[in-house]
Write a protein that holds these residues in place. Structure first.
Motif, PDB file in Angstrom:
ATOM      1  N   ASP A  85       0.868  -1.182   0.000  1.00 42.68           N
ATOM      2  CA  ASP A  85       0.000   0.000   0.000  1.00 42.68           C
ATOM      3  C   ASP A  85       0.911   1.241   0.000  1.00 42.68           C
ATOM      4  OD1 ASP A  85      -1.569   2.181   0.760  1.00 42.68           O
ATOM      5  OD2 ASP A  85      -2.818   0.969   2.107  1.00 42.68           O
ATOM      6  N   VAL A  86       1.046   1.854  -1.175  1.00 46.07           N
ATOM      7  CA  VAL A  86       2.023   2.938  -1.356  1.00 46.07           C
ATOM      8  C   VAL A  86       1.709   4.141  -0.462  1.00 46.07           C
ATOM      9  CG1 VAL A  86       2.923   4.612  -3.028  1.00 46.07           C
ATOM     10  CG2 VAL A  86       2.583   2.239  -3.701  1.00 46.07           C
ATOM     11  N   LYS A  87       0.424   4.484  -0.394  1.00 45.31           N
ATOM     12  CA  LYS A  87       0.015   5.649   0.402  1.00 45.31           C
ATOM     13  C   LYS A  87       0.386   5.440   1.874  1.00 45.31           C
ATOM     14  CE  LYS A  87      -4.137   8.343   1.401  1.00 45.31           C
ATOM     15  NZ  LYS A  87      -5.569   8.455   1.101  1.00 45.31           N
ATOM     16  N   GLN A  88       0.063   4.251   2.377  1.00 44.85           N
ATOM     17  CA  GLN A  88       0.359   3.955   3.785  1.00 44.85           C
ATOM     18  C   GLN A  88       1.866   4.012   4.062  1.00 44.85           C
ATOM     19  OE1 GLN A  88      -1.443   0.586   6.286  1.00 44.85           O
ATOM     20  NE2 GLN A  88       0.532  -0.239   5.700  1.00 44.85           N
ATOM     21  N   GLU A  89       2.658   3.457   3.144  1.00 48.93           N
ATOM     22  CA  GLU A  89       4.115   3.444   3.380  1.00 48.93           C
ATOM     23  C   GLU A  89       4.694   4.855   3.318  1.00 48.93           C
ATOM     24  OE1 GLU A  89       5.223   1.005   4.774  1.00 48.93           O
ATOM     25  OE2 GLU A  89       3.573  -0.325   4.220  1.00 48.93           O
ATOM     26  N   LEU A  90       4.182   5.665   2.378  1.00 56.86           N
ATOM     27  CA  LEU A  90       4.664   7.048   2.299  1.00 56.86           C
ATOM     28  C   LEU A  90       4.311   7.800   3.573  1.00 56.86           C
ATOM     29  CD1 LEU A  90       4.027   8.042  -1.398  1.00 56.86           C
ATOM     30  CD2 LEU A  90       6.166   8.412  -0.147  1.00 56.86           C
ATOM     31  N   GLN A  91       3.087   7.593   4.056  1.00 55.71           N
ATOM     32  CA  GLN A  91       2.692   8.291   5.287  1.00 55.71           C
ATOM     33  C   GLN A  91       3.561   7.861   6.462  1.00 55.71           C
ATOM     34  OE1 GLN A  91      -1.482   7.519   5.045  1.00 55.71           O
ATOM     35  NE2 GLN A  91      -1.936   9.624   4.396  1.00 55.71           N
ATOM     36  N   ARG A  92       3.895   6.583   6.471  1.00 54.08           N
ATOM     37  CA  ARG A  92       4.732   6.092   7.563  1.00 54.08           C
ATOM     38  C   ARG A  92       6.128   6.745   7.537  1.00 54.08           C
ATOM     39  NH1 ARG A  92       4.637  -0.328   8.426  1.00 54.08           N
ATOM     40  NH2 ARG A  92       2.436  -0.049   7.975  1.00 54.08           N
ATOM     41  N   ILE A  93       6.706   6.840   6.336  1.00 48.92           N
ATOM     42  CA  ILE A  93       8.032   7.456   6.207  1.00 48.92           C
ATOM     43  C   ILE A  93       7.957   8.944   6.558  1.00 48.92           C
ATOM     44  CG2 ILE A  93       9.860   8.071   4.538  1.00 48.92           C
ATOM     45  CD1 ILE A  93       9.790   5.085   5.378  1.00 48.92           C
ATOM     46  N   LEU A  94       6.884   9.606   6.093  1.00 49.59           N
ATOM     47  CA  LEU A  94       6.743  11.032   6.403  1.00 49.59           C
ATOM     48  C   LEU A  94       6.599  11.247   7.909  1.00 49.59           C
ATOM     49  CD1 LEU A  94       4.504  12.243   3.447  1.00 49.59           C
ATOM     50  CD2 LEU A  94       6.941  12.700   3.824  1.00 49.59           C
ATOM     51  N   ASP A  95       5.859  10.364   8.565  1.00 49.10           N
ATOM     52  CA  ASP A  95       5.726  10.489  10.018  1.00 49.10           C
ATOM     53  C   ASP A  95       7.071  10.335  10.712  1.00 49.10           C
ATOM     54  OD1 ASP A  95       3.057  11.045   9.947  1.00 49.10           O
ATOM     55  OD2 ASP A  95       2.423   8.961  10.235  1.00 49.10           O
ATOM     56  N   MET A  96       7.869   9.402  10.179  1.00 48.23           N
ATOM     57  CA  MET A  96       9.209   9.191  10.742  1.00 48.23           C
ATOM     58  C   MET A  96      10.071  10.433  10.602  1.00 48.23           C
ATOM     59  SD  MET A  96      11.019   5.709   9.518  1.00 48.23           S
ATOM     60  CE  MET A  96      12.708   5.981  10.005  1.00 48.23           C
ATOM     61  N   LEU A  97       9.922  11.116   9.447  1.00 45.44           N
ATOM     62  CA  LEU A  97      10.841  12.215   9.120  1.00 45.44           C
ATOM     63  C   LEU A  97      10.294  13.593   9.493  1.00 45.44           C
ATOM     64  CD1 LEU A  97      12.227  10.944   5.703  1.00 45.44           C
ATOM     65  CD2 LEU A  97      13.465  11.084   7.870  1.00 45.44           C
ATOM     66  N   ARG A  98       9.048  13.662   9.991  1.00 43.84           N
ATOM     67  CA  ARG A  98       8.463  14.962  10.337  1.00 43.84           C
ATOM     68  C   ARG A  98       9.330  15.790  11.286  1.00 43.84           C
ATOM     69  NH1 ARG A  98       3.519  15.383   7.913  1.00 43.84           N
ATOM     70  NH2 ARG A  98       2.855  13.221   7.898  1.00 43.84           N
ATOM     71  N   PRO A  99       9.871  15.179  12.348  1.00 43.93           N
ATOM     72  CA  PRO A  99      10.724  15.984  13.251  1.00 43.93           C
ATOM     73  C   PRO A  99      11.949  16.568  12.533  1.00 43.93           C
ATOM     74  CG  PRO A  99      10.192  13.856  14.243  1.00 43.93           C
ATOM     75  CD  PRO A  99       9.701  13.801  12.830  1.00 43.93           C
ATOM     76  N   PHE A 100      12.522  15.798  11.628  1.00 44.03           N
ATOM     77  CA  PHE A 100      13.691  16.250  10.872  1.00 44.03           C
ATOM     78  C   PHE A 100      13.291  17.387   9.923  1.00 44.03           C
ATOM     79  CE2 PHE A 100      16.655  15.143   7.177  1.00 44.03           C
ATOM     80  CZ  PHE A 100      17.664  15.973   7.646  1.00 44.03           C
ATOM     81  N   ALA A 101      12.139  17.241   9.263  1.00 47.71           N
ATOM     82  CA  ALA A 101      11.639  18.289   8.360  1.00 47.71           C
ATOM     83  C   ALA A 101      11.375  19.568   9.155  1.00 47.71           C
ATOM     84  CB  ALA A 101      10.360  17.816   7.673  1.00 47.71           C
ATOM     85  N   TYR A 102      10.775  19.409  10.306  1.00 45.78           N
ATOM     86  CA  TYR A 102      10.453  20.545  11.166  1.00 45.78           C
ATOM     87  C   TYR A 102      11.724  21.287  11.568  1.00 45.78           C
ATOM     88  CZ  TYR A 102       8.468  23.181  15.023  1.00 45.78           C
ATOM     89  OH  TYR A 102       8.090  24.205  15.859  1.00 45.78           O
TER      90      TYR A 102
END
Ligand code: ADP
Ligand code: MG
Length: 243
Positions: A85-102
């Motif tokens: 599920d591409v959408k789910q995996e992308l969301q998971r990676i984005l959640d992982m990287l949100r602090p770094f993006a912030y």
């Protein structure tokens, strides 16, 4: 027959990666060992001791970086091929990287359609992590990360776009080459691993970039013949199948 073929190719990628990792990690470990042996010598000045320890720490960082480029999601059972599920995996990676993006003042825009691709989920996560992390790293003073997925009849298309430092044509031509890195602490292995995994999934990675303006990575993958999507729960890791 075709299922078996894919499985076999996939196994090959996994064992090739394992061989590369042990090779890559051995170098920094050898250096650390050498410096620890030097450290045991008598009559070293404080300054020399400090230099040896600093060098050993840099090499350990490097070993850590290599392991995270290859093996962040690795599991012993990772030869499993499912519909991801591409959408789910992308969301998971984005959640992982949100602090770094912030931390880098990077805004994230997501336009994600439901779509599935065939492959090994841990390898696919590694690709997304490596490419999205690079995008954020290209914007140390802030910017916009745009992630978009599209589905056509035969293809799933993932765009990962940044407004970062961009690449020269020469640099762009070298992407995926082992050890090519413009970063002080880069391994130059993240994209090499990603290109190999996408190739094994019968897909392609294309890169458009303009120096000082930004870069777009486009991953194109075939739509699986069977449309059942396996959802892997992030908490229990249990799989459920929906059509
Ligand atoms: P590393 O991140 O350790 O340097 P990678 O293989 O992940 O190694 O990337 C190799 C190089 O490709 C980077 O050092 C950088 O120069 C370039 N690169 C990759 N992605 C981007 C991007 N989104 N924007 C600008 N340069 C990039
Ligand atoms: Mg990288």
């Amino acid at each position: 027959f075709s299922n078996k073929m894919i499985r076999f190719e996939k196994m090959e990628v996994v064992s090739q990666l394992a061989a590369s990792i042990s090779h890559e990690v051995r170098n920094p470990l050898t250096v650390v060992k050498g410096f620890l042996q030097l450290f045991k010598m008598e009559g070293l000045t404080e300054e020399e001791k400090k230099r040896y320890i600093d060098t050993a720490l840099i090499e350990l960082d490097r070993a850590e970086g290599i392991i995270s480029d290859y093996l962040t999601f690795a599991k012993p059972t990772s030869a499993n091929i499912i519909t991801i599920d591409v959408k789910q995996e992308l969301q998971r990676i984005l959640d992982m990287l949100r602090p770094f993006a912030y931390k880098n003042s990077v805004l994230i825009h997501e336009h994600l359609e439901d779509c599935g691709v065939k492959g090994n989920v841990q390898n696919f996560q590694q690709v997304l992590l490596n490419i999205v992390k690079n995008a954020i790293e290209s914007m140390p003073n802030g910017g916009v990360l745009r992630i978009q997925t599209k589905k056509t009849r035969h293809k799933v298309i993932i765009h990962i776009q940044d407004t970062g430092c961009g690449l020269t044509n020469e640099q762009r031509a070298r992407l995926g080459e082992p050890y090519f890195s413009t970063k002080e602490k880069g391994t130059g292995l993240g994209l090499m691993v990603s290109y190999r995994i996408i190739e094994a999934m019968k897909g392609t990675i294309e890169v458009e970039s303009q120096l000082g303006t930004g870069t777009t990575f486009t991953i194109t993958l075939p739509v699986p013949l069977c449309n059942k999507v396996h959802h892997v729960s992030p908490t229990t890791n249990k799989e459920t199948i929906s059509s």
